[in-house]
Design a protein around this motif. Structure first.
Motif, PDB file in Angstrom:
ATOM      1  N   LEU A  34      -9.340  -3.267   1.229  1.00 54.43           N
ATOM      2  CA  LEU A  34      -8.022  -2.633   1.066  1.00 54.43           C
ATOM      3  C   LEU A  34      -7.170  -3.030   2.271  1.00 54.43           C
ATOM      4  CD1 LEU A  34      -6.165  -0.687  -0.482  1.00 54.43           C
ATOM      5  CD2 LEU A  34      -7.175   1.196   0.841  1.00 54.43           C
ATOM      6  N   GLY A  35      -6.290  -4.008   2.068  1.00 53.57           N
ATOM      7  CA  GLY A  35      -5.498  -4.542   3.166  1.00 53.57           C
ATOM      8  C   GLY A  35      -4.422  -3.591   3.655  1.00 53.57           C
ATOM      9  N   SER A  36      -4.073  -3.730   4.924  1.00 51.53           N
ATOM     10  CA  SER A  36      -3.020  -2.900   5.508  1.00 51.53           C
ATOM     11  C   SER A  36      -1.697  -3.103   4.789  1.00 51.53           C
ATOM     12  CB  SER A  36      -2.843  -3.241   6.995  1.00 51.53           C
ATOM     13  OG  SER A  36      -3.995  -2.933   7.722  1.00 51.53           O
ATOM     14  N   ASP A  37      -1.446  -4.344   4.348  1.00 49.47           N
ATOM     15  CA  ASP A  37      -0.186  -4.611   3.646  1.00 49.47           C
ATOM     16  C   ASP A  37      -0.095  -3.829   2.349  1.00 49.47           C
ATOM     17  OD1 ASP A  37      -2.338  -6.136   2.716  1.00 49.47           O
ATOM     18  OD2 ASP A  37      -1.037  -7.745   1.950  1.00 49.47           O
ATOM     19  N   LYS A  38      -1.235  -3.672   1.646  1.00 49.50           N
ATOM     20  CA  LYS A  38      -1.231  -2.928   0.388  1.00 49.50           C
ATOM     21  C   LYS A  38      -0.996  -1.442   0.620  1.00 49.50           C
ATOM     22  CE  LYS A  38      -4.320  -6.194  -1.946  1.00 49.50           C
ATOM     23  NZ  LYS A  38      -5.657  -6.405  -2.559  1.00 49.50           N
ATOM     24  N   SER A  40       5.442   2.887   1.184  1.00 50.93           N
ATOM     25  CA  SER A  40       6.872   2.630   1.010  1.00 50.93           C
ATOM     26  C   SER A  40       7.320   2.986  -0.413  1.00 50.93           C
ATOM     27  CB  SER A  40       7.170   1.164   1.315  1.00 50.93           C
ATOM     28  OG  SER A  40       8.539   0.880   1.128  1.00 50.93           O
ATOM     29  N   TYR A  41       6.505   2.613  -1.405  1.00 56.73           N
ATOM     30  CA  TYR A  41       6.822   2.912  -2.811  1.00 56.73           C
ATOM     31  C   TYR A  41       6.866   4.430  -3.051  1.00 56.73           C
ATOM     32  CZ  TYR A  41       6.171   3.338  -7.860  1.00 56.73           C
ATOM     33  OH  TYR A  41       6.305   3.691  -9.180  1.00 56.73           O
ATOM     34  N   LEU A  42       5.899   5.147  -2.504  1.00 60.09           N
ATOM     35  CA  LEU A  42       5.857   6.603  -2.684  1.00 60.09           C
ATOM     36  C   LEU A  42       7.090   7.274  -2.093  1.00 60.09           C
ATOM     37  CD1 LEU A  42       2.086   7.195  -1.833  1.00 60.09           C
ATOM     38  CD2 LEU A  42       3.167   7.588  -4.061  1.00 60.09           C
ATOM     39  N   LYS A  43       7.539   6.771  -0.971  1.00 59.90           N
ATOM     40  CA  LYS A  43       8.722   7.352  -0.334  1.00 59.90           C
ATOM     41  C   LYS A  43      10.003   7.002  -1.095  1.00 59.90           C
ATOM     42  CE  LYS A  43      11.523   6.935   3.878  1.00 59.90           C
ATOM     43  NZ  LYS A  43      12.656   6.186   3.334  1.00 59.90           N
ATOM     44  N   GLU A  44      10.160   5.726  -1.387  1.00 64.38           N
ATOM     45  CA  GLU A  44      11.418   5.259  -1.951  1.00 64.38           C
ATOM     46  C   GLU A  44      11.574   5.588  -3.431  1.00 64.38           C
ATOM     47  OE1 GLU A  44      13.743   4.164  -0.130  1.00 64.38           O
ATOM     48  OE2 GLU A  44      12.618   3.870   1.744  1.00 64.38           O
ATOM     49  N   GLU A  45      10.474   5.463  -4.185  1.00 66.62           N
ATOM     50  CA  GLU A  45      10.574   5.584  -5.643  1.00 66.62           C
ATOM     51  C   GLU A  45      10.046   6.911  -6.198  1.00 66.62           C
ATOM     52  OE1 GLU A  45      12.193   3.346  -7.260  1.00 66.62           O
ATOM     53  OE2 GLU A  45      12.376   2.008  -5.509  1.00 66.62           O
ATOM     54  N   LYS A  46       9.155   7.576  -5.467  1.00 71.87           N
ATOM     55  CA  LYS A  46       8.526   8.781  -6.006  1.00 71.87           C
ATOM     56  C   LYS A  46       8.909  10.049  -5.231  1.00 71.87           C
ATOM     57  CE  LYS A  46       6.074   8.270  -8.960  1.00 71.87           C
ATOM     58  NZ  LYS A  46       6.364   8.178 -10.397  1.00 71.87           N
ATOM     59  N   ASN A  87      -2.343  -7.483  12.014  1.00 74.35           N
ATOM     60  CA  ASN A  87      -0.976  -8.012  12.068  1.00 74.35           C
ATOM     61  C   ASN A  87      -0.109  -7.462  10.941  1.00 74.35           C
ATOM     62  OD1 ASN A  87      -1.707  -9.492  14.298  1.00 74.35           O
ATOM     63  ND2 ASN A  87      -2.105 -11.377  13.159  1.00 74.35           N
ATOM     64  N   TYR A  88      -0.696  -7.287   9.755  1.00 73.13           N
ATOM     65  CA  TYR A  88       0.058  -6.699   8.638  1.00 73.13           C
ATOM     66  C   TYR A  88       0.512  -5.279   8.979  1.00 73.13           C
ATOM     67  CZ  TYR A  88      -0.699 -10.363   5.132  1.00 73.13           C
ATOM     68  OH  TYR A  88      -0.675 -11.538   4.418  1.00 73.13           O
ATOM     69  N   TYR A  89      -0.387  -4.523   9.620  1.00 73.35           N
ATOM     70  CA  TYR A  89      -0.031  -3.141   9.967  1.00 73.35           C
ATOM     71  C   TYR A  89       1.188  -3.129  10.891  1.00 73.35           C
ATOM     72  CZ  TYR A  89       0.063   1.190  12.604  1.00 73.35           C
ATOM     73  OH  TYR A  89       0.489   2.340  13.226  1.00 73.35           O
ATOM     74  N   TYR A  90       1.125  -3.930  11.972  1.00 70.62           N
ATOM     75  CA  TYR A  90       2.224  -3.936  12.927  1.00 70.62           C
ATOM     76  C   TYR A  90       3.490  -4.567  12.347  1.00 70.62           C
ATOM     77  CZ  TYR A  90      -0.784  -2.194  16.622  1.00 70.62           C
ATOM     78  OH  TYR A  90      -1.602  -1.399  17.385  1.00 70.62           O
ATOM     79  N   LYS A  91       3.311  -5.488  11.415  1.00 71.15           N
ATOM     80  CA  LYS A  91       4.477  -6.120  10.776  1.00 71.15           C
ATOM     81  C   LYS A  91       5.273  -5.113   9.961  1.00 71.15           C
ATOM     82  CE  LYS A  91       5.726  -9.727   7.445  1.00 71.15           C
ATOM     83  NZ  LYS A  91       5.211 -10.814   6.559  1.00 71.15           N
ATOM     84  N   TYR A  92       4.553  -4.276   9.189  1.00 72.56           N
ATOM     85  CA  TYR A  92       5.238  -3.336   8.292  1.00 72.56           C
ATOM     86  C   TYR A  92       5.471  -1.966   8.928  1.00 72.56           C
ATOM     87  CZ  TYR A  92       4.328  -6.777   4.672  1.00 72.56           C
ATOM     88  OH  TYR A  92       4.287  -7.934   3.924  1.00 72.56           O
TER      89      TYR A  92
END
Length: 559
Positions: free
Chosen positions: A145-149, A155-161, A183-188
């Motif tokens: 389960l990647g950090s990006d996922k 982000s989806y839960l906040k913006e859309e739900k 790196n994905y964690y710090y990127k997002y």
């Protein structure tokens, strides 16, 4: 600190706009405990329909995470949960949740769900709206389960739900993830997380949360605070072990209970904390065993700080009772009978502690009294000194000697020092007292001289030439080397310095020039510096060429 965190979290949970909040902090400081005990009181009534707490520990794919959020949802008190159009789902979810939580470890074990599991997972997220969601243990999620996922889902839960998401994590552990995932964690992180707070616990609060209400609680809290333990899980382990010991302590003096609490806290702190900033268990045992003459030679700055922190707790050498605690930690075995028998054998500790306290009281009375009672005060001091002698450290001796010296009672100074040294008359080995815990703080020149010339036998076992060779090899000087340098006369320095050549001469000169540039220079080191520089000035005065050579090091002579 926690008041400020509470206000920030309350602002987020009361906001009409969905947010993503990150609560970060070290392992075991109580982030999850604090959140679970506080969040309901910080929510604005009616703000969310449901609340879902999910630990990411071991979750391997996004669909499972989505389903967990849906499945773990519970109605919040004081809210009216809107029933959605899919009546089948609304009837099935409570049954699934009840079965899942009480009887099964995984969804796949539930017979009634197996048939519908793919459909349930597919539509789970569609039923999530206006939730307060807490995602814990981000750093312990499954590798698949990647950090990006995860960050994308948040982000989806906040913006859309219309969901507010609280993320609980330990960034120190995230830094240990594989580079890509980290790196994905710090990127997002900057794009997804709106509010970030660092959760820190002070020892007093950690002890209040983790300790049971027992007679040892007060004592354990004292040493938890002195050591600075903030990890609630560590304190809970301390509490568990003290709970085993406590029934055996009924009827014992508070001094015994205090000593056992101190040992339990220090040993557990070291044994259970797998952190480079905490002394390892073997280091602690060596420190306890050698105690007064534990040598600081070769210790790092960090190790010296550990020793000072432990010593601030007033540690004693390990006794039979303490080794029973060591046995619990190493083997997980507690023999109540053996522990009780050990307690009986250590009753002398109480008496020794009392005698030492009586001496401190006599010293305090001497300084904080304006009666003209010199003879009485000094007689009491000497008597209490003699009573406490077997448990006194070198710094205690210095406190007593200083009083007699300021009153010009040189005969009493000699008596006190001789009494102290006499305790160790059977000890044959040479002790590095100057490098020990207490010895390095002794400033009294009379004590230093007597210790050097008598019991500890720090008479040179090698020559000045040997020490010079050691310095040229850039090896650290120990107490023996300093003693050789200190006891050698200027003529010996002059003789060896005159014969040095090449880089060896440069290293030696710089060593003596820089010897007094530290802030904690000892009297001996100052004297060594003066002798060496005087010898070098003599050489510089012999001829012009030597004057020019040594002027590079700031050594000048008046002609």
């Amino acid at each position: 600190m926690q008041g400020a965190i509470e206000k920030t979290v309350k602002d987020v949970l009361s906001s009409p706009v969905s947010e993503v909040l990150s609560i970060k902090g070290a392992w075991g400081v109580g982030k999850t405990y604090w959140w679970k005990s506080k969040f309901r009181s910080l929510i604005k009534p009616g703000r969310f329909d449901r609340y879902s707490y999910v630990s990411l520990f071991g979750v391997e794919n996004l669909k499972d995470l989505e389903f967990k959020i849906f499945q773990e949802a519970v109605a919040l008190e004081g809210t009216k949960v809107q029933q959605k159009s899919n009546k089948y789902i609304s009837r099935l979810v409570p049954k699934i949740s009840e079965c899942f939580r009480r009887r099964f470890k995984t969804v796949e074990e539930i017979e009634v769900v197996k048939k519908y599991l793919p459909d349930l997972k597919a539509i789970a997220l569609s039923k999530v709206n206006n939730y307060l969601i807490c995602l814990d243990d981000f750093e312990r999620k499954g590798k698949e389960l990647g950090s990006d996922k995860v960050m994308g889902l948040i982000s989806y839960l906040k913006e859309e739900k219309d969901c507010t998401v609280v993320l609980i994590l330990n960034e120190d552990e995230i830094d240990k993830m594989e580079d890509g995932d980290k790196n994905y964690y710090y990127k997002y992180k900057e794009k997804v997380i709106g509010v970030e707070v660092k959760f820190e616990m002070i020892p007093e609060d950690a002890a209040m949360i983790a300790l049971s209400t027992r007679i040892m609680k007060e004592y354990i809290t004292k040493y938890v605070c002195k050591i600075g333990v903030t990890n609630i899980r560590i304190i809970q382990k301390i509490d568990r072990i003290s709970g085993l010991l406590e029934p055996c302590l009924n009827g014992y003096d508070h001094i015994v209970i205090d000593a056992i609490a101190r040992t339990t806290v220090i040993l557990c702190w070291s044994y259970y904390t797998k952190d480079l900033e905490v002394p390892n268990f073997e280091f602690i045992l060596r420190f306890y065993t050698e105690k007064t003459y534990f040598s600081y030679k070769g210790l790092s700055v960090e190790e010296k700080e550990w020793c000072e922190k432990i010593d601030a707790c007033g540690v004693d050498s390990l006794n039979e009772v303490d080794f029973e605690i060591v046995k619990i930690l190493r083997k997980g075995i507690f023999d109540e009978k053996t522990f009780s028998e050990s307690l009986e054998k250590t009753k002398y500790v109480v008496d020794a502690r009392r005698r030492k306290e009586d001496l401190f009281t006599a010293i305090d009375t001497f300084w904080n009294c304006l009666e003209c009672n010199q003879e009485e005060a000094l007689e009491l001091l000497f008597r209490k000194f003699g009573d406490a002698l077997p448990v006194l450290e070198m710094n205690d001796l210095e406190s007593v000697v200083y009083i007699y010296q300021v009153l010009e009672q040189e005969d009493m100074v000699e008596k006190c020092i001789n009494k102290y040294l006499y305790m160790f008359r059977t000890r044959k080995d040479k002790i590095d007292w100057r490098g020990s815990m207490y010895g390095r703080y002794v400033k009294n020149e009379t004590i230093k001289k007597e210790f050097d010339n008598n019991l500890f036998g720090l008479k040179p076992t090698h020559t000045l030439n040997d020490v010079f060779s050691k310095i040229i090899q850039r090896e650290e000087c120990d107490a023996d080397d300093i003693m050789v340098l200190y006891q050698s006369d200027e003529g010996s320095y002059l003789e060896i310095l005159a014969k040095l050549r090449g880089s060896g001469l440069k290293i030696i000169v710089l060593f003596f020039v820089e010897l007094i540039e530290r802030s904690d220079v000892t009297t001996e080191e100052s004297e060594i510096h003066n002798k060496a520089i005087s010898a070098l000035k003599t050489l510089a005065g012999q001829c012009k060429i030597n004057e020019v050579r040594l002027s590079r090091y700031g050594i000048t002579v008046q002609r």
